[in-house]
Design an enzyme around this catalytic site. Sequence first.
Site, PDB file in Angstrom:
ATOM      1  N   HIS A  47       0.432  -1.286   0.531  1.00  0.00           N
ATOM      2  CA  HIS A  47      -0.114   0.056  -0.200  1.00  0.00           C
ATOM      3  C   HIS A  47       0.380   0.884  -0.077  1.00  0.00           C
ATOM      4  O   HIS A  47       0.437   2.688   0.186  1.00  0.00           O
ATOM      5  CB  HIS A  47      -0.641   0.246   0.952  1.00  0.00           C
ATOM      6  CG  HIS A  47      -1.917  -1.332   0.832  1.00  0.00           C
ATOM      7  ND1 HIS A  47      -2.485  -1.441   0.099  1.00  0.00           N
ATOM      8  CD2 HIS A  47      -1.881  -2.162   2.222  1.00  0.00           C
ATOM      9  CE1 HIS A  47      -3.079  -3.324   1.137  1.00  0.00           C
ATOM     10  NE2 HIS A  47      -2.694  -3.372   1.999  1.00  0.00           N
ATOM     11  N   LYS A  97      -6.363   0.534  10.362  1.00  0.00           N
ATOM     12  CA  LYS A  97      -7.576  -0.335   9.567  1.00  0.00           C
ATOM     13  C   LYS A  97      -7.870  -1.598   9.915  1.00  0.00           C
ATOM     14  O   LYS A  97      -7.693  -2.614  10.581  1.00  0.00           O
ATOM     15  CB  LYS A  97      -6.854   0.104   8.392  1.00  0.00           C
ATOM     16  CG  LYS A  97      -5.740   0.653   7.753  1.00  0.00           C
ATOM     17  CD  LYS A  97      -4.992   0.813   6.307  1.00  0.00           C
ATOM     18  CE  LYS A  97      -4.383  -0.278   6.235  1.00  0.00           C
ATOM     19  NZ  LYS A  97      -3.143  -0.626   6.228  1.00  0.00           N
ATOM     20  N   HIS A 122      -6.860  -4.538  -1.439  1.00  0.00           N
ATOM     21  CA  HIS A 122      -6.755  -5.829  -1.939  1.00  0.00           C
ATOM     22  C   HIS A 122      -7.067  -6.416  -2.689  1.00  0.00           C
ATOM     23  O   HIS A 122      -6.777  -7.708  -2.738  1.00  0.00           O
ATOM     24  CB  HIS A 122      -6.777  -6.505  -0.220  1.00  0.00           C
ATOM     25  CG  HIS A 122      -6.124  -5.941   0.820  1.00  0.00           C
ATOM     26  ND1 HIS A 122      -6.932  -5.041   2.123  1.00  0.00           N
ATOM     27  CD2 HIS A 122      -4.776  -5.845   1.523  1.00  0.00           C
ATOM     28  CE1 HIS A 122      -6.721  -4.185   2.682  1.00  0.00           C
ATOM     29  NE2 HIS A 122      -5.294  -5.160   3.067  1.00  0.00           N
TER      30      HIS A 122
END
Lengths: 209, 351
Positions: free
Chosen positions: B75, B123, B237
């Site tokens: 990320h 998260k 993802h």
Amino acid sequence: MTVTREAVEQWIRAYADAIAEHEQALTQLDMAIGDGDHGANMQRGFQAVLSRMSSVAEGDVGALFRMVGMTLLSTVGGTSGPLYGTLFLQMALQTQGKRELKPEELEAALRAGLDGIIARGKASPGDKTMIDALKPAHDALRQALHQKASLGEALRRAEEAARAGRDATIALVARKGRASYLGERSAGHQDPGATSAHLLMECAARTWM
Amino acid sequence: MDSEGNSAEHLRSSRGCCLKKLINNPQNVVTEALHGMAAAHAGLLKLNVEPPYLVRLESPVQGKVGIVSGGGSGHEPLHGGFVGMGMLDAACPGAVFTSPTPDQMLAASQAVNGGAGVLHIIKNYTGDCLNFEMAAELARAEGIEVEQVLTNDDVAVQDSLYTAGRRGVGVTVLVEKIAGAAAEQRRPLKDVAAIARTVNAQGRSMGMALTSCTVPHAGKPTFQLAEDEMEIGIGIHGEPGRRRMKRASAAEVAVMLVEPILADLPFQAGDEVLAFVNGMGGTPLLELYIMFAEVARILEGKGIRIARSLVGSYITSLEMAGCSVTLLKLDEELTRLWDAPVKTPALRWGV
């Protein structure tokens, strides 16, 4: 019949082999409804377990389970790390100082591990998780031992129950983990966690027949 | 690490047959990238190898709340790119798209604890939550005060008893910046955590994908999208989204992303917002600016004023093409904290 410390080690080694053999299959299942890392994560964890096996060669069953739990916790990540880590750490607490386990001690350890996973992951049967394989397996094991079945027979029934539980996840809609984002689209796929959990019971049955 | 003989072999193996990535060995991508980051930004951060985490050079800063975040790799620049003055004190990288482990988070928390406690920014993914939960238990057992804040801003996910809850996406960057500024001002842990929760509560996001990403160790695309298809409501993802549909114009996509965001909080005429158009890794800035223009046009039409903005690839999904839009309702305090100086590899102003 009792389960010796050496037999527990054989079980862990058999499971590490099974994970290596099924790594791609577990990852494929996870790609369908998750993020496609279950096989790779479990493989990384159990390779680390194998490499540390000699460090607990002198230890009892509890020490062996503790090493497995801590190693998984520190190498796997994702959801499998804390959940399988908790399973083995709870089994370690139940088996501290023991060089061998009576069948009912093995059952109690598995019960503690299952309770640990439920407390940690806050999932219930039917959520499409590893619990859907592990809980019926434990129930079958306890019942078989209660009926005075041999350990081998009890584990055979536990493995069958885990397999049926695993297969039943195909129809379920996921309510926990990343698969839950798919909602209804998660139905029709076998849960990867229930699949690796069934493998664990299959290895136990195979090792201790 | 087989950096010479076997590395080409890895890329040619059956699993990696379609793997066209600038890597050596799929098994080593995270470790090698971390070494590169530490070398490139040696004036800002340092790398702890075992267990792996990136930490602000001057850690621990005495009397300052330590801010720790982390999650799967892939990320970038999240989270390591945000380590530095005014933002994160440490970042824990997991394997690609896999949460880091409790021992990493514990070690990072110890490394940044300057006596004022530690804030974990997490998260909302089951793996991240479970590992951070265990890390907090371990840190508290060692006498470190820990607060945890979950980000869950993704309006694409149905938030109900029947899911793991909304995913944490774009708002995570804004929480890290704003909580980081509050910590830099030596606010106490409870206040920093409260500010972080406010940012999460006032922010909403939604994303879309034009192509899939390919996780290096998986060796093939996570999902299949036809040439003329796109997916609306994806996660970071490669998780599938709300719906798959025929490719549309930037203007049409902007409506599909912004409308659900505006309806959810809801945002209203007269609101001042921070508008964040984020690239997923494979979309050029040229296209992101087109998206920003469309987002701005929609907001103007609703009487919502863009007081601050951020455009670029800050929370990505490897090489996935696509974008996400995040809107954060601002007040005076949040605006001031957003404007406060920051000096990290990926975000830098005011210094």
